[in-house]
Design a protein around this motif. Sequence first.
Motif, short mmCIF file in Angstrom:
data_model
loop_
_atom_site.label_atom_id
_atom_site.label_comp_id
_atom_site.label_asym_id
_atom_site.label_seq_id
_atom_site.Cartn_x
_atom_site.Cartn_y
_atom_site.Cartn_z
N VAL A 116 -5.21 7.24 2.53
CA VAL A 116 -5.68 8.62 2.45
C VAL A 116 -6.59 8.94 3.64
O VAL A 116 -6.45 9.97 4.31
CB VAL A 116 -6.44 8.88 1.13
CG1 VAL A 116 -6.97 10.32 1.10
CG2 VAL A 116 -5.54 8.61 -0.07
N ILE A 117 -7.50 8.03 3.92
CA ILE A 117 -8.44 8.23 5.03
C ILE A 117 -7.71 8.24 6.37
O ILE A 117 -7.97 9.08 7.24
CB ILE A 117 -9.54 7.16 4.99
CG1 ILE A 117 -10.41 7.37 3.74
CG2 ILE A 117 -10.39 7.20 6.25
CD1 ILE A 117 -11.37 6.24 3.46
N LEU A 122 0.85 -1.19 0.00
CA LEU A 122 0.00 0.00 0.00
C LEU A 122 0.89 1.25 0.00
O LEU A 122 1.88 1.30 0.74
CB LEU A 122 -0.91 0.02 1.23
CG LEU A 122 -1.81 -1.21 1.43
CD1 LEU A 122 -2.59 -1.08 2.72
CD2 LEU A 122 -2.75 -1.38 0.24
N PHE A 123 0.50 2.25 -0.79
CA PHE A 123 1.37 3.40 -0.98
C PHE A 123 0.59 4.71 -0.92
O PHE A 123 -0.60 4.77 -1.24
CB PHE A 123 2.10 3.29 -2.33
CG PHE A 123 2.72 1.94 -2.54
CD1 PHE A 123 3.82 1.54 -1.80
CD2 PHE A 123 2.16 1.04 -3.44
CE1 PHE A 123 4.37 0.28 -1.95
CE2 PHE A 123 2.71 -0.23 -3.61
CZ PHE A 123 3.82 -0.61 -2.86
N LEU A 124 1.29 5.76 -0.49
CA LEU A 124 0.75 7.11 -0.49
C LEU A 124 1.93 8.05 -0.57
O LEU A 124 2.65 8.24 0.42
CB LEU A 124 -0.08 7.37 0.77
CG LEU A 124 -0.77 8.75 0.85
CD1 LEU A 124 -1.85 8.87 -0.22
CD2 LEU A 124 -1.34 8.99 2.23
N GLU A 125 2.14 8.63 -1.74
CA GLU A 125 3.40 9.33 -1.99
C GLU A 125 3.30 10.84 -1.71
O GLU A 125 3.38 11.67 -2.61
CB GLU A 125 3.88 9.04 -3.41
CG GLU A 125 4.22 7.55 -3.56
CD GLU A 125 4.98 7.20 -4.82
OE1 GLU A 125 5.67 6.17 -4.82
OE2 GLU A 125 4.90 7.95 -5.82
N GLY A 126 3.13 11.13 -0.42
CA GLY A 126 3.26 12.48 0.08
C GLY A 126 2.41 13.51 -0.62
O GLY A 126 1.26 13.25 -0.99
N THR A 127 2.97 14.70 -0.81
CA THR A 127 2.23 15.77 -1.47
C THR A 127 2.35 15.67 -2.99
O THR A 127 2.07 16.64 -3.70
CB THR A 127 2.69 17.15 -0.96
OG1 THR A 127 4.11 17.26 -1.05
CG2 THR A 127 2.25 17.34 0.48
N GLY A 128 2.77 14.49 -3.46
CA GLY A 128 2.53 14.14 -4.85
C GLY A 128 1.13 13.56 -4.97
O GLY A 128 0.33 13.96 -5.80
#
Length: 327
Positions: A180-181, A150-156
């Motif tokens: 995100v949540i 699972l990934f969430l690449e910061g303010t990108g």
Amino acid sequence: MQYTTTDQGIISYIWIMKQITDTILMIRPVAFRMNEQTAVNNYYQKVLDDLLPATVNAKAQQEFDAFVEKLVGVGVNVIVLDDTLSPDTPDSIFPNNWVSFHENGDVALYPMFAENRRGERREDVLDLLEEHGFVIENLVDYTSAEEEGLFLEGTGSLVLDRENHKAYCALSPRAEEELVIEYCEDFDLGPVIFEAFQTVNGERVHIYHTNVMMCIGSTFAVICADCIDDKQERKMVLSNLRQDGKEVILLTEAQLNHFAGNMLQVQGKDKSYLVMSHSARSVLTADQVSKIEKHTEILTANLDTIEACGGGSARCMMAEVFLLKKM
């Protein structure tokens, strides 16, 4: 931060968040090249076959140095740290994907899609900021999500409207809804979640980062609404922006191919600037420029090599620092 006092004499504190900052962290490349691990879903990357790797890196360094000089010239406080040759981190020039710095003293660390980008996370970045007098209170670490894919690449992946406490996110292989949540709960933000697409070889595919197709300034937003194929989602995103008092400036998908969505508003010495590449500025219409300049001045830099090989542009190169300084 502001505080209010009740009739009973109780003091309550309210965080009033700034939308833009005058301090930017940037990482100077030492072995920049096209990252084969990110090219699988970053369709803006290109191989420059006519250039040797050393030439590509040298050109990227020249573009980086000239960009920093322009920012410093208008009064932006730029903190520069050189990358290291080991580990191999060809995308280190884009630090906003792995770290973000917040006014309450939090530093967030993010899970990265490409394995060779995970080595970009460096403790000495935090040490450097503390040496500059910034206060770090807490690390919020999401990187264990990499073990689950699972990934969430910061303010990108996340485009933040700090003043209105919202996080806009276009879901993609690099932005997982569950994260995100979780992020929004941790940072007390309202999630505005949608899907955004671009046409590649006749097919609609997910845009890899939200900040490729939208930018939120203090009083305006620049966005390619046509990338949001679902009409209800498109309406929802635009309604959120307009309800919060943002003038919406629309881009075309063709303009995104020149990184026109990859912009960031920063605070200079006497005024603010919307920072973008020469390529992005070259495809804006006179009407779009006029609308932007009602709110802020435009500042551009030549980032041709960085854009071609890295598939990212001006916004990706700047990690905003909102941390408070020691009194």
